[in-house]
Motif scaffolding. Structure first.
Motif, PDB file in Angstrom:
ATOM      1  N   ALA A  19     -44.703 -50.093 -12.478  1.00  0.00           N
ATOM      2  CA  ALA A  19     -43.561 -49.373 -11.906  1.00  0.00           C
ATOM      3  C   ALA A  19     -43.181 -48.175 -12.772  1.00  0.00           C
ATOM      4  CB  ALA A  19     -42.367 -50.325 -11.757  1.00  0.00           C
ATOM      5  N   LEU A  20     -43.175 -48.370 -14.095  1.00  0.00           N
ATOM      6  CA  LEU A  20     -42.890 -47.251 -14.993  1.00  0.00           C
ATOM      7  C   LEU A  20     -44.000 -46.206 -14.925  1.00  0.00           C
ATOM      8  CD1 LEU A  20     -41.199 -45.980 -17.297  1.00  0.00           C
ATOM      9  CD2 LEU A  20     -42.524 -47.385 -18.898  1.00  0.00           C
ATOM     10  N   GLY A  21     -45.244 -46.679 -14.890  1.00  0.00           N
ATOM     11  CA  GLY A  21     -46.373 -45.766 -14.832  1.00  0.00           C
ATOM     12  C   GLY A  21     -46.424 -44.963 -13.545  1.00  0.00           C
ATOM     13  N   ALA A  22     -45.897 -45.527 -12.456  1.00  0.00           N
ATOM     14  CA  ALA A  22     -45.865 -44.798 -11.187  1.00  0.00           C
ATOM     15  C   ALA A  22     -45.000 -43.551 -11.296  1.00  0.00           C
ATOM     16  CB  ALA A  22     -45.347 -45.715 -10.081  1.00  0.00           C
ATOM     17  N   ILE A  23     -43.904 -43.651 -12.039  1.00  0.00           N
ATOM     18  CA  ILE A  23     -43.044 -42.485 -12.261  1.00  0.00           C
ATOM     19  C   ILE A  23     -43.771 -41.449 -13.115  1.00  0.00           C
ATOM     20  CG2 ILE A  23     -40.858 -41.706 -13.266  1.00  0.00           C
ATOM     21  CD1 ILE A  23     -39.706 -44.459 -12.578  1.00  0.00           C
ATOM     22  N   TYR A  24     -44.439 -41.916 -14.162  1.00  0.00           N
ATOM     23  CA  TYR A  24     -45.249 -41.002 -14.967  1.00  0.00           C
ATOM     24  C   TYR A  24     -46.270 -40.275 -14.095  1.00  0.00           C
ATOM     25  CZ  TYR A  24     -43.659 -43.473 -19.221  1.00  0.00           C
ATOM     26  OH  TYR A  24     -42.912 -44.022 -20.238  1.00  0.00           O
ATOM     27  N   ALA A  25     -46.896 -41.027 -13.189  1.00  0.00           N
ATOM     28  CA  ALA A  25     -47.963 -40.457 -12.369  1.00  0.00           C
ATOM     29  C   ALA A  25     -47.445 -39.359 -11.452  1.00  0.00           C
ATOM     30  CB  ALA A  25     -48.626 -41.564 -11.550  1.00  0.00           C
ATOM     31  N   LEU A  26     -46.290 -39.562 -10.852  1.00  0.00           N
ATOM     32  CA  LEU A  26     -45.752 -38.555  -9.937  1.00  0.00           C
ATOM     33  C   LEU A  26     -45.404 -37.267 -10.681  1.00  0.00           C
ATOM     34  CD1 LEU A  26     -43.456 -40.685  -7.588  1.00  0.00           C
ATOM     35  CD2 LEU A  26     -45.631 -39.602  -7.031  1.00  0.00           C
ATOM     36  N   VAL A  27     -44.872 -37.398 -11.892  1.00  0.00           N
ATOM     37  CA  VAL A  27     -44.583 -36.203 -12.688  1.00  0.00           C
ATOM     38  C   VAL A  27     -45.889 -35.564 -13.163  1.00  0.00           C
ATOM     39  CG1 VAL A  27     -43.375 -35.300 -14.713  1.00  0.00           C
ATOM     40  CG2 VAL A  27     -42.370 -37.178 -13.406  1.00  0.00           C
ATOM     41  N   ALA A  28     -46.864 -36.407 -13.494  1.00  0.00           N
ATOM     42  CA  ALA A  28     -48.149 -35.896 -13.973  1.00  0.00           C
ATOM     43  C   ALA A  28     -48.857 -35.053 -12.921  1.00  0.00           C
ATOM     44  CB  ALA A  28     -49.052 -37.055 -14.393  1.00  0.00           C
ATOM     45  N   LEU A  29     -48.591 -35.324 -11.648  1.00  0.00           N
ATOM     46  CA  LEU A  29     -49.221 -34.542 -10.581  1.00  0.00           C
ATOM     47  C   LEU A  29     -48.864 -33.063 -10.694  1.00  0.00           C
ATOM     48  CD1 LEU A  29     -48.751 -36.916  -7.522  1.00  0.00           C
ATOM     49  CD2 LEU A  29     -50.890 -36.355  -8.675  1.00  0.00           C
ATOM     50  N   GLY A  30     -47.633 -32.769 -11.127  1.00  0.00           N
ATOM     51  CA  GLY A  30     -47.229 -31.378 -11.301  1.00  0.00           C
ATOM     52  C   GLY A  30     -48.035 -30.684 -12.384  1.00  0.00           C
ATOM     53  N   THR A 232     -48.634 -24.502  -4.959  1.00  0.00           N
ATOM     54  CA  THR A 232     -48.932 -25.474  -6.008  1.00  0.00           C
ATOM     55  C   THR A 232     -47.672 -25.863  -6.768  1.00  0.00           C
ATOM     56  OG1 THR A 232     -51.165 -24.569  -6.249  1.00  0.00           O
ATOM     57  CG2 THR A 232     -50.310 -25.887  -8.069  1.00  0.00           C
ATOM     58  N   PHE A 233     -46.865 -24.872  -7.140  1.00  0.00           N
ATOM     59  CA  PHE A 233     -45.606 -25.162  -7.828  1.00  0.00           C
ATOM     60  C   PHE A 233     -44.659 -25.930  -6.912  1.00  0.00           C
ATOM     61  CE2 PHE A 233     -47.046 -22.170 -10.966  1.00  0.00           C
ATOM     62  CZ  PHE A 233     -46.365 -22.494 -12.123  1.00  0.00           C
ATOM     63  N   LEU A 234     -44.642 -25.562  -5.636  1.00  0.00           N
ATOM     64  CA  LEU A 234     -43.775 -26.253  -4.681  1.00  0.00           C
ATOM     65  C   LEU A 234     -44.143 -27.727  -4.585  1.00  0.00           C
ATOM     66  CD1 LEU A 234     -41.648 -26.252  -2.389  1.00  0.00           C
ATOM     67  CD2 LEU A 234     -43.496 -25.612  -0.830  1.00  0.00           C
ATOM     68  N   ILE A 235     -45.420 -28.021  -4.448  1.00  0.00           N
ATOM     69  CA  ILE A 235     -45.856 -29.423  -4.343  1.00  0.00           C
ATOM     70  C   ILE A 235     -45.518 -30.196  -5.610  1.00  0.00           C
ATOM     71  CG2 ILE A 235     -47.892 -30.908  -4.188  1.00  0.00           C
ATOM     72  CD1 ILE A 235     -49.137 -28.786  -2.370  1.00  0.00           C
ATOM     73  N   GLY A 236     -45.769 -29.570  -6.758  1.00  0.00           N
ATOM     74  CA  GLY A 236     -45.412 -30.231  -8.019  1.00  0.00           C
ATOM     75  C   GLY A 236     -43.929 -30.519  -8.114  1.00  0.00           C
ATOM     76  N   GLY A 237     -43.100 -29.571  -7.660  1.00  0.00           N
ATOM     77  CA  GLY A 237     -41.660 -29.785  -7.662  1.00  0.00           C
ATOM     78  C   GLY A 237     -41.238 -30.906  -6.738  1.00  0.00           C
ATOM     79  N   LEU A 238     -41.838 -30.987  -5.566  1.00  0.00           N
ATOM     80  CA  LEU A 238     -41.506 -32.053  -4.618  1.00  0.00           C
ATOM     81  C   LEU A 238     -41.855 -33.425  -5.201  1.00  0.00           C
ATOM     82  CD1 LEU A 238     -42.744 -30.432  -1.285  1.00  0.00           C
ATOM     83  CD2 LEU A 238     -40.367 -30.771  -1.997  1.00  0.00           C
ATOM     84  N   MET A 239     -43.006 -33.526  -5.836  1.00  0.00           N
ATOM     85  CA  MET A 239     -43.401 -34.789  -6.461  1.00  0.00           C
ATOM     86  C   MET A 239     -42.465 -35.150  -7.617  1.00  0.00           C
ATOM     87  SD  MET A 239     -46.030 -35.924  -4.780  1.00  0.00           S
ATOM     88  CE  MET A 239     -45.286 -35.211  -3.304  1.00  0.00           C
TER      89      MET A 239
END
Length: 333
Positions: A19-30, A232-239
């Motif tokens: 669960a913690l890693g899932a949050i890391y992953a969404l931010v890492a996508l940016g 690209t920046f928009l998608i990263g911001g949404l994630m």
């Protein structure tokens, strides 16, 4: 070292780590999206996430008020849905602002990548300090009293008035999985799958991959690289906004420098999975969250960050390209 605690609680540590890693992953996508297209590290992305956490808190205060209550996930769902929209809009807006102010002028002038990197670091500190000075800024325009619930004690921890009470769903071994665990992990997997399909199957996604692979050739083929970079920046911001909402559901509080450590962890996850690789960012984030939990169980919570960065060093020593070295521009159609 307490290996017995690890073995006795390995299921709980694994699920909460995911669960913690899932949050890391969404931010890492940016980080991964921007690096894949520009070959640059957007160090201000951590502040994009941080502004999203404040958007969640402000929306909850606006719709609910300041009365402290404890609610289940189902009852609080409409409120959290509004907070999710606010966070994604806020983070996307900050990401686009970063692209417009800190990146685009330098890219157009052909500035060295080191200069652009320094600009990103400066933007990161500036955004954090602006949030830390929000009480003074509102005072300059005479709205400090009216906005006190939003801007007061700007450098202190800012907590949600609504505490999300987790509910048990089903047991796995000696641990009972909770609804918040399922929400966070499931949401991260769903958004990762949606983004992966977008990049691989849509016309805009093909444009992103074309610019990531060879921006000059893509321009000759009619791809507008400036719009691709904005997207690209928009998608990263949404994630990042989605990650901010999940973070506030789990943690329930934020502050003006909340993005720093989490942003470094997310960057670690991106490098761990293979910077520039979308699926690698997901795997790297999940792996990092689990390993952090295991390390905390064995060595103590004060060693949590040390374990995470030692893992990064080991992976880079063994496989410098990360677990999945394939770059965004080389992704299969």
């Amino acid at each position: 070292m307490d290996f017995a605690f690890l073995f006795n609680n390995i299921i709980e540590l694994t699920i909460t780590g995911l669960a913690l890693g899932a949050i890391y992953a969404l931010v890492a996508l940016g980080y991964t999206m921007v690096y894949g297209v520009l070959q640059l590290i957007n160090f201000a992305h951590s502040e994009v996430f941080m502004y999203g956490t404040f958007a969640v808190a402000w929306m909850v205060f606006f719709l609910h008020g300041s009365d402290s209550v404890s609610q289940g996930l189902g009852k609080a769902f409409p409120l959290l849905l509004a907070a999710l929209v606010a966070a994604m809009v806020m983070s996307a807006a900050i990401a686009l602002l970063l692209e417009r102010v800190a990146y685009r002028p330098l890219i157009k002038r052909g500035a060295p990548k080191l200069i652009i990197l320094i600009s990103a670091i400066g933007a990161s500190f500036s955004l954090a300090e602006i949030m830390g000075l929000r009480d003074q800024i509102s005072g300059w325009i005479g709205l400090e009293d009216n906005l006190d619930v939003y801007v007061g004690k700007a450098r202190d921890v800012y907590s949600l008035p609504v505490t999300i009470q987790p509910h048990d769903l089903f047991p796995i071994g000696n641990y009972t999985v909770r609804d918040i665990d399922v929400l966070v992990i499931g949401a991260a997997l769903a958004m990762m799958l949606g983004l992966d399909m977008f990049v691989r199957r849509t016309r805009f996604g093909r444009g992103i991959r074309a610019v990531a692979q060879d921006s000059e050739s893509a321009a000759l083929m009619g791809v507008n690289s400036s719009r691709v970079i904005q997207l690209t920046f928009l998608i990263g911001g949404l994630m990042a906004g989605a990650a901010a909402t999940l973070y506030m559901i789990r943690i329930g509080s934020t502050r003006q420098n909340a993005g720093f450590i989490l942003g470094v962890k997310a960057f670690t996850a991106a490098v761990l999975g293979g910077i520039g690789n979308l699926r690698g960012a997901l795997v790297g984030g999940l792996l990092l969250g689990v390993v952090e939990n295991y390390g905390s169980a064995v060595f103590g919570s004060q060693w949590k960050d040390v374990v995470a960065f030692v893992l990064l060093i080991l992976i880079l020593l063994v496989k410098p390209s990360g677990l999945f070295g394939e770059a965004l521009g080389k992704a299969r159609a």
